[in-house]
Design a protein around this motif. Structure first.
Motif, PDB file in Angstrom:
ATOM      1  N   LEU A 114       3.090   8.835  36.099  1.00  0.00           N
ATOM      2  CA  LEU A 114       3.747  10.143  36.224  1.00  0.00           C
ATOM      3  C   LEU A 114       4.587  10.249  37.492  1.00  0.00           C
ATOM      4  O   LEU A 114       5.614  10.908  37.506  1.00  0.00           O
ATOM      5  N   THR A 115       4.109   9.611  38.564  1.00  0.00           N
ATOM      6  CA  THR A 115       4.836   9.718  39.836  1.00  0.00           C
ATOM      7  C   THR A 115       5.812   8.565  40.048  1.00  0.00           C
ATOM      8  O   THR A 115       6.486   8.523  41.070  1.00  0.00           O
ATOM      9  N   CYS A 116       5.855   7.636  39.104  1.00  0.00           N
ATOM     10  CA  CYS A 116       6.774   6.489  39.193  1.00  0.00           C
ATOM     11  C   CYS A 116       8.219   6.990  39.300  1.00  0.00           C
ATOM     12  O   CYS A 116       8.607   7.920  38.598  1.00  0.00           O
ATOM     13  N   LYS A 119      12.617  10.091  36.743  1.00  0.00           N
ATOM     14  CA  LYS A 119      14.000  10.243  36.277  1.00  0.00           C
ATOM     15  C   LYS A 119      14.013  10.484  34.761  1.00  0.00           C
ATOM     16  O   LYS A 119      14.726  11.367  34.268  1.00  0.00           O
ATOM     17  N   ALA A 120      13.177   9.706  34.048  1.00  0.00           N
ATOM     18  CA  ALA A 120      13.186   9.796  32.590  1.00  0.00           C
ATOM     19  C   ALA A 120      12.749  11.180  32.116  1.00  0.00           C
ATOM     20  O   ALA A 120      13.425  11.810  31.301  1.00  0.00           O
ATOM     21  N   TYR A 121      11.605  11.659  32.649  1.00  0.00           N
ATOM     22  CA  TYR A 121      11.156  12.951  32.089  1.00  0.00           C
ATOM     23  C   TYR A 121      11.841  14.148  32.725  1.00  0.00           C
ATOM     24  O   TYR A 121      11.929  15.206  32.111  1.00  0.00           O
ATOM     25  N   TYR A 122      12.333  14.024  33.948  1.00  0.00           N
ATOM     26  CA  TYR A 122      13.119  15.131  34.512  1.00  0.00           C
ATOM     27  C   TYR A 122      14.350  15.372  33.631  1.00  0.00           C
ATOM     28  O   TYR A 122      14.710  16.498  33.326  1.00  0.00           O
ATOM     29  N   ARG A 123      14.989  14.267  33.237  1.00  0.00           N
ATOM     30  CA  ARG A 123      16.215  14.418  32.450  1.00  0.00           C
ATOM     31  C   ARG A 123      15.942  14.762  30.991  1.00  0.00           C
ATOM     32  O   ARG A 123      16.587  15.632  30.422  1.00  0.00           O
ATOM     33  N   SER A 124      14.985  14.027  30.390  1.00  0.00           N
ATOM     34  CA  SER A 124      14.835  14.147  28.938  1.00  0.00           C
ATOM     35  C   SER A 124      13.958  15.307  28.513  1.00  0.00           C
ATOM     36  O   SER A 124      14.197  15.911  27.466  1.00  0.00           O
ATOM     37  N   PRO A 163       4.112  22.055  42.032  1.00  0.00           N
ATOM     38  CA  PRO A 163       3.301  20.836  41.912  1.00  0.00           C
ATOM     39  C   PRO A 163       4.057  19.544  42.238  1.00  0.00           C
ATOM     40  O   PRO A 163       3.451  18.496  42.417  1.00  0.00           O
ATOM     41  N   LEU A 164       5.394  19.615  42.320  1.00  0.00           N
ATOM     42  CA  LEU A 164       6.149  18.355  42.405  1.00  0.00           C
ATOM     43  C   LEU A 164       6.011  17.644  43.751  1.00  0.00           C
ATOM     44  O   LEU A 164       6.350  16.465  43.858  1.00  0.00           O
ATOM     45  N   ILE A 165       5.493  18.326  44.755  1.00  0.00           N
ATOM     46  CA  ILE A 165       5.329  17.648  46.040  1.00  0.00           C
ATOM     47  C   ILE A 165       4.314  16.504  45.917  1.00  0.00           C
ATOM     48  O   ILE A 165       4.323  15.549  46.687  1.00  0.00           O
ATOM     49  N   VAL A 166       3.455  16.613  44.881  1.00  0.00           N
ATOM     50  CA  VAL A 166       2.455  15.561  44.636  1.00  0.00           C
ATOM     51  C   VAL A 166       3.139  14.222  44.320  1.00  0.00           C
ATOM     52  O   VAL A 166       2.547  13.157  44.506  1.00  0.00           O
ATOM     53  N   GLN A 167       4.384  14.288  43.887  1.00  0.00           N
ATOM     54  CA  GLN A 167       5.103  13.040  43.579  1.00  0.00           C
ATOM     55  C   GLN A 167       5.126  12.107  44.791  1.00  0.00           C
ATOM     56  O   GLN A 167       5.224  10.894  44.661  1.00  0.00           O
ATOM     57  N   ASN A 168       5.020  12.699  45.967  1.00  0.00           N
ATOM     58  CA  ASN A 168       5.054  11.888  47.185  1.00  0.00           C
ATOM     59  C   ASN A 168       3.805  11.038  47.378  1.00  0.00           C
ATOM     60  O   ASN A 168       3.753  10.211  48.284  1.00  0.00           O
ATOM     61  N   PHE A 218      -1.209   5.988  44.536  1.00  0.00           N
ATOM     62  CA  PHE A 218      -1.480   5.573  43.152  1.00  0.00           C
ATOM     63  C   PHE A 218      -1.166   4.084  42.991  1.00  0.00           C
ATOM     64  O   PHE A 218      -1.838   3.384  42.250  1.00  0.00           O
ATOM     65  N   PHE A 219      -0.144   3.634  43.700  1.00  0.00           N
ATOM     66  CA  PHE A 219       0.219   2.212  43.618  1.00  0.00           C
ATOM     67  C   PHE A 219      -0.947   1.334  44.092  1.00  0.00           C
ATOM     68  O   PHE A 219      -1.276   0.336  43.459  1.00  0.00           O
ATOM     69  N   TYR A 220      -1.588   1.710  45.207  1.00  0.00           N
ATOM     70  CA  TYR A 220      -2.696   0.900  45.714  1.00  0.00           C
ATOM     71  C   TYR A 220      -3.804   0.776  44.668  1.00  0.00           C
ATOM     72  O   TYR A 220      -4.341  -0.304  44.443  1.00  0.00           O
ATOM     73  N   VAL A 221      -4.130   1.900  44.017  1.00  0.00           N
ATOM     74  CA  VAL A 221      -5.210   1.864  43.024  1.00  0.00           C
ATOM     75  C   VAL A 221      -4.756   1.084  41.784  1.00  0.00           C
ATOM     76  O   VAL A 221      -5.512   0.274  41.230  1.00  0.00           O
ATOM     77  N   ALA A 222      -3.504   1.294  41.388  1.00  0.00           N
ATOM     78  CA  ALA A 222      -2.993   0.598  40.195  1.00  0.00           C
ATOM     79  C   ALA A 222      -3.005  -0.916  40.425  1.00  0.00           C
ATOM     80  O   ALA A 222      -3.252  -1.689  39.489  1.00  0.00           O
ATOM     81  N   PHE A 223      -2.769  -1.321  41.658  1.00  0.00           N
ATOM     82  CA  PHE A 223      -2.801  -2.751  41.980  1.00  0.00           C
ATOM     83  C   PHE A 223      -4.199  -3.310  41.683  1.00  0.00           C
ATOM     84  O   PHE A 223      -4.342  -4.363  41.063  1.00  0.00           O
ATOM     85  N   VAL A 224      -5.224  -2.581  42.109  1.00  0.00           N
ATOM     86  CA  VAL A 224      -6.609  -3.026  41.874  1.00  0.00           C
ATOM     87  C   VAL A 224      -6.902  -3.042  40.371  1.00  0.00           C
ATOM     88  O   VAL A 224      -7.530  -3.977  39.854  1.00  0.00           O
ATOM     89  N   ILE A 225      -6.421  -2.029  39.653  1.00  0.00           N
ATOM     90  CA  ILE A 225      -6.691  -1.972  38.204  1.00  0.00           C
ATOM     91  C   ILE A 225      -5.990  -3.133  37.485  1.00  0.00           C
ATOM     92  O   ILE A 225      -6.537  -3.710  36.543  1.00  0.00           O
ATOM     93  N   THR A 226      -4.817  -3.510  37.967  1.00  0.00           N
ATOM     94  CA  THR A 226      -4.139  -4.665  37.352  1.00  0.00           C
ATOM     95  C   THR A 226      -4.951  -5.938  37.608  1.00  0.00           C
ATOM     96  O   THR A 226      -5.034  -6.821  36.744  1.00  0.00           O
ATOM     97  N   LEU A 227      -5.578  -6.014  38.790  1.00  0.00           N
ATOM     98  CA  LEU A 227      -6.464  -7.154  39.061  1.00  0.00           C
ATOM     99  C   LEU A 227      -7.625  -7.164  38.060  1.00  0.00           C
ATOM    100  O   LEU A 227      -8.005  -8.216  37.534  1.00  0.00           O
ATOM    101  N   ILE A 228      -8.166  -5.984  37.789  1.00  0.00           N
ATOM    102  CA  ILE A 228      -9.285  -5.880  36.831  1.00  0.00           C
ATOM    103  C   ILE A 228      -8.833  -6.302  35.431  1.00  0.00           C
ATOM    104  O   ILE A 228      -9.519  -7.058  34.739  1.00  0.00           O
TER     105      ILE A 228
END
Ligand code: FES
Length: 265
Positions: A108-110, A115-120, A144-149, A154-164
Motif C-alpha cells: 500500500l505504501t509502495c 501512483k497506481a491507486y492515486y490515479r486509477s 491518513p496519508l502521512i503513514v505513507q512515510n 515496511f520494507f525492513y519487515v518485507a525483507f525478512v518475510i521474503t527470506l521466510i
C-alpha cells in the motif's frame, strides 16, 4: 539600432475550459485496467487468506506464500516450518496473521502502487490533461496519508518475510523435485526482484553517503539496486501474478484437483 525586445504579456489566469478534458483518445483504459488488476488481487488474496484450506501440499512439501509463516496449532501438520509457539487461532484470524498486515502495508505504501491507486482509484488525477474531481489537495502531509512515510519500515519487515518465503521454497525440495518447486522458486525470485528494487532499498544501500568513491562496495550494490529499480513497476505487477499463480498451484495440488508434475521423487 537594436530592436526593442517585446515582453510577453503575463497570463492573468488559466484558460477557462468547462469540459473535464479535451483529450479524445481512450485515456481511461489505463486507469480501468489498473483498477481491475488491483481488485482481482485484493479479492483473490482476501478470500484465500481466510479459507484455511488448500495451503499445504503434504506429499510435495509445498506451502503457499499466503500462509507463511504458519506458527499456530491451527496449522496443518508439516506446514509450520518455524514451530507452533501459538495455540489455536479463532477462525476469523488468517493463519499468516503475522506477515499479511506488513505485506499489505508494504504494497500500500509502495511508491509505484501509490501512483497506481492515486490515479486509477482516487482519480487524482486520472490521467494527464484530465481534471480530477477533488477540490482540495493536501498531499501526504496529514493523516491518513502521512503513514505513507513509514514505507521504509515496511520494507525492513518485507525483507525478512521474503527470506521466510525463500526458506519455504528451499524446504519444499525435501519432498523431491516437481513443477511446484519451480513455481515456488520463480515466485521467490520475483519477490526478491520486487523487494530489492524498492526505493527504500536504494536509500538503504546508497543513501546518506557523501562520497561514493570512499564506499566502493555500497556504490556497487546501489548501482545494481538502481538498475533493478528502473523495473520496479514491472516487478510490482509480476509479483501480484506470481503470488496468485503459486497459491493457485499449491491449492490445486493439495486438494488433488491436479497432480504435480514430478521430475524426481
Ligand atoms: Fe515499491 Fe518500496 S516496494 S517503492
Amino acid at each position: 539600432m537594436a530592436s526593442p525586445v517585446e515582453t510577453p504579456t503575463p497570463a492573468r489566469s488559466r484558460a477557462r475550459i468547462s469540459a473535464r478534458t479535451l483529450r479524445t483518445d481512450r485515456w481511461w483504459i489505463q486507469p480501468l485496467f489498473t483498477t481491475l488488476g488491483l481488485a482481482t488481487f485484493v479479492v483473490y488474496a482476501g478470500i484465500r487468506s481466510f479459507m484455511r484450506s488448500g495451503y499445504w501440499a503434504a506429499e510435495e512439501h509445498y506451502l503457499t506464500p499466503f500462509y507463511s509463516p504458519c506458527i499456530s496449532d491451527s496449522c496443518v501438520p508439516g506446514s509450520a516450518h518455524f514451530g507452533t509457539p501459538l495455540g489455536e487461532l479463532p477462525g476469523f484470524i488468517p493463519l499468516a496473521f503475522l506477515s499479511l498486515p506488513f505485506l499489505l502495508g508494504f504494497r500500500l505504501t509502495c511508491y509505484y502502487y501509490r501512483k497506481a491507486y492515486y490515479r486509477s482509484i482516487w482519480l487524482s488525477p486520472p490521467a494527464c490533461g484530465v481534471a480530477e474531481p477533488h477540490a482540495k489537495y493536501t498531499g501526504e502531509t496529514r493523516l491518513p496519508l502521512i503513514v505513507q512515510n513509514a514505507h521504509r519500515y515496511f520494507f525492513y519487515v518485507a525483507f525478512v518475510i521474503t527470506l521466510i518465503n525463500t526458506y519455504d521454497a528451499i524446504v519444499a525440495f525435501q519432498g523431491g523435485f516437481g513443477l511446484g518447486n519451480l513455481v515456488l522458486l520463480g515466485n521467490v525470485v520475483l519477490l526478491w526482484c520486487y523487494t530489492l528494487s524498492c526505493h527504500s532499498c536504494r536509500h538503504v544501500t546508497g543513501g546518506r553517503l557523501k562520497h561514493f568513491s570512499r564506499n566502493p562496495v555500497r556504490y556497487r550494490i546501489w548501482t545494481q539496486v538502481s538498475r533493478l529499480n528502473t523495473r520496479h513497476m514491472q516487478f510490482a505487477w509480476l509479483t501480484l501474478a506470481s503470488l496468485m499463480i503459486t497459491d493457485l498451484y499449491v491449492w490445486l495440488v493439495s486438494t488433488n484437483t491436479i497432480s504435480d508434475l514430478r521430475f524426481i521423487n
